[in-house]
Structure formats: C-alpha cells, structure tokens
Motif scaffolding. Structure first.
Motif, PDB file in Angstrom:
ATOM      1  N   THR A 176       0.814  -1.224   0.000  1.00 54.65           N
ATOM      2  CA  THR A 176       0.000   0.000   0.000  1.00 54.65           C
ATOM      3  C   THR A 176       0.844   1.268   0.000  1.00 54.65           C
TER       4      THR A 176
ATOM      5  N   GLN B   6       1.416   4.166  -2.976  1.00 59.40           N
ATOM      6  CA  GLN B   6       1.090   5.574  -2.761  1.00 59.40           C
ATOM      7  C   GLN B   6       2.209   6.491  -3.249  1.00 59.40           C
TER       8      GLN B   6
ATOM      9  N   SER C  57      -7.379   7.726   0.600  1.00 59.71           N
ATOM     10  CA  SER C  57      -8.174   6.859   1.480  1.00 59.71           C
ATOM     11  C   SER C  57      -9.598   6.721   0.973  1.00 59.71           C
TER      12      SER C  57
ATOM     13  N   ARG D  33      -9.636   4.616  -2.251  1.00 66.33           N
ATOM     14  CA  ARG D  33      -9.364   3.212  -1.949  1.00 66.33           C
ATOM     15  C   ARG D  33     -10.600   2.528  -1.386  1.00 66.33           C
TER      16      ARG D  33
ATOM     17  N   GLN E 109      -6.865   4.678   7.875  1.00 66.71           N
ATOM     18  CA  GLN E 109      -6.327   5.043   6.571  1.00 66.71           C
ATOM     19  C   GLN E 109      -5.838   6.487   6.552  1.00 66.71           C
TER      20      GLN E 109
ATOM     21  N   ILE F 228      -5.170   3.876  -7.733  1.00 71.32           N
ATOM     22  CA  ILE F 228      -6.282   3.893  -6.775  1.00 71.32           C
ATOM     23  C   ILE F 228      -7.068   2.587  -6.850  1.00 71.32           C
TER      24      ILE F 228
ATOM     25  N   LEU G 166      -5.113  -0.105  -5.160  1.00 71.01           N
ATOM     26  CA  LEU G 166      -5.253   0.030  -3.707  1.00 71.01           C
ATOM     27  C   LEU G 166      -6.611  -0.485  -3.241  1.00 71.01           C
ATOM     28  N   GLY G 167      -7.643  -0.245  -4.057  1.00 77.08           N
ATOM     29  CA  GLY G 167      -8.984  -0.668  -3.680  1.00 77.08           C
ATOM     30  C   GLY G 167      -9.219  -2.159  -3.834  1.00 77.08           C
TER      31      GLY G 167
ATOM     32  N   THR H  53      -5.362  -4.314  -2.288  1.00 75.04           N
ATOM     33  CA  THR H  53      -5.009  -4.095  -0.878  1.00 75.04           C
ATOM     34  C   THR H  53      -6.232  -3.884   0.017  1.00 75.04           C
ATOM     35  N   THR H  54      -7.409  -3.856  -0.579  1.00 75.11           N
ATOM     36  CA  THR H  54      -8.627  -3.720   0.222  1.00 75.11           C
ATOM     37  C   THR H  54      -9.519  -4.946   0.046  1.00 75.11           C
TER      38      THR H  54
END
Length: 298
Positions: free
Chosen positions: A19, A23, A36, A39, A78, A211, A214-215, A218-219
């Motif tokens: 993450t 960034q 944040s 994401r 976050q 983005i 990340l979403g 990592t989410t």
C-alpha cells in the motif's frame, strides 16, 4: 488447529505491505485523505455490488452498529496511516502502525475480555517488538518525523479496535459481505473530502489505476483474506501475523522506492519474519479460549 487461517492472514498482510509503496507513485498533489476515500470506494463498492447481486446481504437484519464502528475505525486508520507515510516514509510508518497493533490488541483482550495471552503469542510478539525496534533504529536515509510517528501509533490502536470489531462481525456474517459493507460505509464517510482537497490528479489514467489497485488488491482481496483467517484465530494473533505488512513495506521501500535501511534494520526484518514463523507454526499445538458470540463489543 489448522495452519490455513494463519496463511490467509499472512497473505492479506503481504498485500497490505504494498500500500505505502503504491502511494509513492502518486503525485505530491494527491492528498492522503483523497487516497483513502478512493481506496475505500473502489474496494468496498466493487464487492458490495457483487454481494447485492448474489443476494448475500440482508440489509434489514444487518449488524449496522458494529459495521459503523468498523467503518469509522478503518476510515481513521487510513487517514492516519497515509498521512504518516507522507511524513516519515513507507518503512517506518508501517513498522510503527502495524507493529504496535498486536500489543494494543493483546492488552485489550487481557484486560477487558479476560483472555490471557498464550506463551507462543508472547514469544512471537516479543520478538516482533524487538524487530520493530531494530527497524526503527536506522542510520540510513529514512526520515523519522515525530508527528508521523504519533499518527502511526494512534493508527495502531485504531487498527486493533477495527480487528476486534471485525472479529465480532465475523460471528454474524461472511467475510466478503463484511468487507463490502465496511468499506462502502467508509467510502461514504470519506466522501466530503472530495470537495475539500484537490482531485485534479484523478484525471490521469495512471493515477486512477493505482487507486483501483489500492482498492481491489489491498482492500477487497487483502481484507477478505484477513477476515477468513480472523474468523478462526484470536485477534491478537492475527495482528501479530499482520507484521508481514511492515516487513513487506520495508523491503519494497528499499527495492522499489529507494529508501536505505541500515544493517540493524535488516536484523529487525529477520526478527519480524522469525516472529511470524513462530506464531504461524507454534500455534498449531497451542490452544486458547475463543470469544463467545456477543462477548466482544467495541
């Protein structure tokens, strides 16, 4: 006790470890609060659409109270974590935030839930703390910003609370549905920041791609893996395993971002890996009381 839940948490933590590095590829104008929000939206809403389509979410009977707690926690985590990365770098921000979380969780479980830590957890967490100290004591080019460290410490407390709240929710609903609802609510809570900070950088396709990474990675994927594992193991153990995140972040910070870590920092990474191995394989022969339904309330 099967090792599979520990592996799920471990792989989720490794994904989290990417993450901070991801960034750093965003422009300086990309505010941590917008990162944040983006994401949470790309990760949560993607899963929510799928779960609603599959009719896996019953809105009327959904545990809204604890889901809102979890959404508030993950939103604050976050905001603090991404802000810390900007101030003090990927490696140190990750080490302090995630390194402190299992300690806070273990104390909360011990004091409030009367769950005494196992010897395996104590040994692995002790090694992890020493490892974090070695990572922290660096003579390289990693900057140590006091405000960034404070952000990371508070983020560690909040992540411990998020984990314990999720532990309760996992007794009620499926992991994928919980992640979908939690991060969709988080995205809603963070929406006002789109009107406060600059979002012009989102016009770039490359930035949008980061983005979405990340979403989704990592989410969506990471937190579902974490949830699957968390259902079967104590929150404090899951948080100790999540120390794979700062280890991954530290390595990526060196390899990809170009951050320089000293020899003592590499010793710290070795100790962190050792603590993860002890907890993962040592817990197979250890037993610990589980939290009964309704016992956790954050």
């Amino acid at each position: 006790m099967t090792v599979l839940p520990y592996i799920f948490v471990l792989f989720g933590a490794i994904l989290w470890g990417t993450t901070g590095t991801a960034q750093t590829f965003l422009p300086d104008s990309a505010h941590p609060f917008i990162i944040s929000a983006g994401r949470s939206a790309s990760g949560g809403l993607f899963l929510l659409i799928i779960m609603v389509f599959l009719k896996k979410i019953k809105f009327r009977s959904w545990p809204w109270k604890h889901t809102l707690y979890a959404a508030l926690c993950i939103s604050l985590f976050q905001l603090l974590f991404f802000s810390s990365v900007r101030l003090t770098g990927v490696a140190i921000a990750s080490v302090v935030a995630i390194g402190s979380a299992p300690v806070f969780s273990g104390l909360i479980e011990w004091v409030f839930l009367k769950m005494r830590p196992t010897k395996v957890w104590g040994i692995s967490t002790g090694l992890a703390i020493i490892g974090c100290m070695f990572l922290f004591i660096t003579k390289g080019e990693v900057s140590i910003n006091p405000l960034g460290i404070l952000y990371s410490l508070v983020a560690g407390i909040i992540f411990a609370l998020y984990t314990m709240t999720s532990k309760y929710l996992l007794q009620k609903e499926e992991a994928i549905s919980i992640v979908a609802m939690t991060f969709s609510l988080s995205a809603l809570l963070l929406t006002p920041f789109y009107f406060i900070f600059d979002v012009s950088w989102l016009k770039d396709v490359g930035n949008i791609g980061i983005i979405f990474y990340l979403g989704l990675a990592t989410t969506s994927v990471a937190y579902v893996l974490y949830g699957w594992g968390l259902r079967k193991i104590p929150a404090s153990s899951a948080l100790t395993l999540s120390l794979a995140e700062p280890t991954t972040a530290a390595l990526l910070g060196v390899i990809v971002v170009g951050e320089i870590l000293s020899a003592t920092s590499w010793v710290g990474i070795g100790l962190l890996l050792g603590s993860i191995a002890i907890l993962t394989f040592g817990s197979k022969s250890a037993s610990r009381p589980t939290v009964k339904e309704g016992e956790v309330s954050v």
